[in-house]
Design a protein around this motif. Structure first.
Motif, short mmCIF file in Angstrom:
data_model
loop_
_atom_site.label_atom_id
_atom_site.label_comp_id
_atom_site.label_asym_id
_atom_site.label_seq_id
_atom_site.Cartn_x
_atom_site.Cartn_y
_atom_site.Cartn_z
N LYS A 6 0.84 -1.20 0.00
CA LYS A 6 0.00 0.00 0.00
C LYS A 6 0.87 1.25 0.00
N ILE A 7 1.92 1.24 0.81
CA ILE A 7 2.83 2.38 0.87
C ILE A 7 3.51 2.58 -0.47
N GLU A 8 3.95 1.48 -1.09
CA GLU A 8 4.57 1.57 -2.42
C GLU A 8 3.61 2.21 -3.42
N ASP A 9 2.35 1.77 -3.40
CA ASP A 9 1.36 2.30 -4.33
C ASP A 9 1.10 3.78 -4.08
N VAL A 10 1.04 4.19 -2.83
CA VAL A 10 0.83 5.60 -2.50
C VAL A 10 2.01 6.42 -3.02
N GLU A 11 3.22 5.91 -2.81
CA GLU A 11 4.41 6.62 -3.30
C GLU A 11 4.42 6.70 -4.82
N LEU A 12 4.04 5.61 -5.48
CA LEU A 12 3.99 5.61 -6.94
C LEU A 12 2.95 6.61 -7.44
N MET A 13 1.79 6.68 -6.79
CA MET A 13 0.77 7.64 -7.19
C MET A 13 1.26 9.07 -6.97
N ASP A 14 1.98 9.31 -5.89
CA ASP A 14 2.56 10.64 -5.66
C ASP A 14 3.53 11.00 -6.78
N ARG A 15 4.32 10.03 -7.18
CA ARG A 15 5.27 10.27 -8.28
C ARG A 15 4.53 10.53 -9.60
N ILE A 16 3.46 9.79 -9.83
CA ILE A 16 2.66 10.00 -11.05
C ILE A 16 2.08 11.41 -11.05
N ARG A 17 1.53 11.82 -9.91
CA ARG A 17 0.95 13.17 -9.81
C ARG A 17 1.97 14.25 -10.16
N SER A 18 3.23 13.98 -9.86
CA SER A 18 4.27 14.97 -10.16
C SER A 18 4.83 14.78 -11.57
N GLY A 19 4.24 13.89 -12.36
CA GLY A 19 4.62 13.75 -13.76
C GLY A 19 5.66 12.69 -14.05
N ASP A 20 5.91 11.80 -13.13
CA ASP A 20 6.92 10.74 -13.29
C ASP A 20 6.32 9.58 -14.08
N ASP A 21 6.64 9.51 -15.39
CA ASP A 21 6.08 8.45 -16.22
C ASP A 21 6.66 7.08 -15.90
N ILE A 22 7.81 7.02 -15.27
CA ILE A 22 8.38 5.73 -14.87
C ILE A 22 7.50 5.09 -13.79
N GLN A 54 -5.72 -0.48 -21.37
CA GLN A 54 -4.91 0.63 -21.89
C GLN A 54 -5.59 1.97 -21.58
N GLU A 55 -6.89 2.03 -21.79
CA GLU A 55 -7.64 3.26 -21.54
C GLU A 55 -7.62 3.64 -20.05
N ILE A 56 -7.68 2.66 -19.19
CA ILE A 56 -7.62 2.92 -17.75
C ILE A 56 -6.30 3.58 -17.38
N PHE A 57 -5.21 3.08 -17.93
CA PHE A 57 -3.90 3.66 -17.62
C PHE A 57 -3.71 5.03 -18.28
N ILE A 58 -4.28 5.21 -19.45
CA ILE A 58 -4.24 6.54 -20.10
C ILE A 58 -4.99 7.54 -19.24
N LEU A 60 -5.58 7.29 -16.03
CA LEU A 60 -4.82 7.47 -14.79
C LEU A 60 -3.75 8.55 -14.99
N TRP A 61 -3.10 8.51 -16.13
CA TRP A 61 -2.05 9.50 -16.42
C TRP A 61 -2.65 10.88 -16.71
N ASN A 62 -3.66 10.90 -17.57
CA ASN A 62 -4.25 12.19 -17.96
C ASN A 62 -4.95 12.91 -16.81
N LYS A 63 -5.49 12.15 -15.88
CA LYS A 63 -6.23 12.76 -14.76
C LYS A 63 -5.45 12.65 -13.45
N ARG A 64 -4.16 12.44 -13.55
CA ARG A 64 -3.33 12.17 -12.38
C ARG A 64 -3.39 13.27 -11.33
#
Length: 181
Positions: A6-22, A54-58, A60-64
């Protein structure tokens, strides 16, 4: 789901919100197979299922920057997948065999674990409990009792259009509250 995941996922979402495509790629690798299997279990169409995931991940990125996940990321992704599968079934011409055992296949928690399933159900029940009394009754008759719109209308002495309006309101509130837009 372990606390570490859960912590990993929260950190990954925080990184996504800041534009980290990795971070998005890591989440994609982590959940793609499970999400695909869940969708394929219902639709039995590889291309459609790949498009849905694919659409779900798109999205997720577009509305991050807007997405607020109130359940675990895994639960959020599975709820998104389930919603898109329902939408696909609803708006496409599908074969009758698709509907064989659909309730059991859609509600099977085996694909994403009992803890996440219970967490998501708890969240959904909490949202449903906050609906207006009439809307809540209509939703429960539809989803829990599996009554048709006509049966609900007859039982509650309201029009089928009113039943549809209550269900649309309930489903809209669920999508918004679960972050499914």
């Amino acid at each position: 789901m372990s606390e570490q995941l859960k912590i990993e996922d929260v950190e990954l979402m925080d990184r996504i919100r800041s534009g980290d495509d990795i971070a998005l790629k890591l989440i994609y690798k982590k959940y793609w197979n499970q999400l695909f299997s869940s969708a394929y279990n219902v639709l039995h169409d590889q291309q459609v299922c790949e498009d849905i995931i694919q659409e779900i991940f798109i999205n997720l990125w577009n509305k991050r920057e807007l997405i607020e996940i109130k359940v675990s990321l895994k639960s959020y992704l599975f709820a998104s997948t389930r919603y898109e599968v329902y939408r696909q079934v609803r708006f496409s011409s599908v074969r009758e065999d698709l509907f064989e055992n659909i309730i059991e296949r859609m509600e099977s928690p085996s694909e994403y674990g009992n803890i996440e399933h219970r967490e998501l159900l708890s969240q959904i029940n909490s949202i449903v409990d906050k609906l207006s009394s009439k809307c809540r009754v209509v939703y429960k008759l539809s989803r829990e009792e599996q009554l048709s719109h006509k049966e609900i209308a007859s039982q509650l002495d309201i029009s089928t259009k009113t039943v549809e309006n209550h269900l649309n309101k309930a489903l809209r509130q669920l999508r918004i509250s679960l972050g499914l837009f």
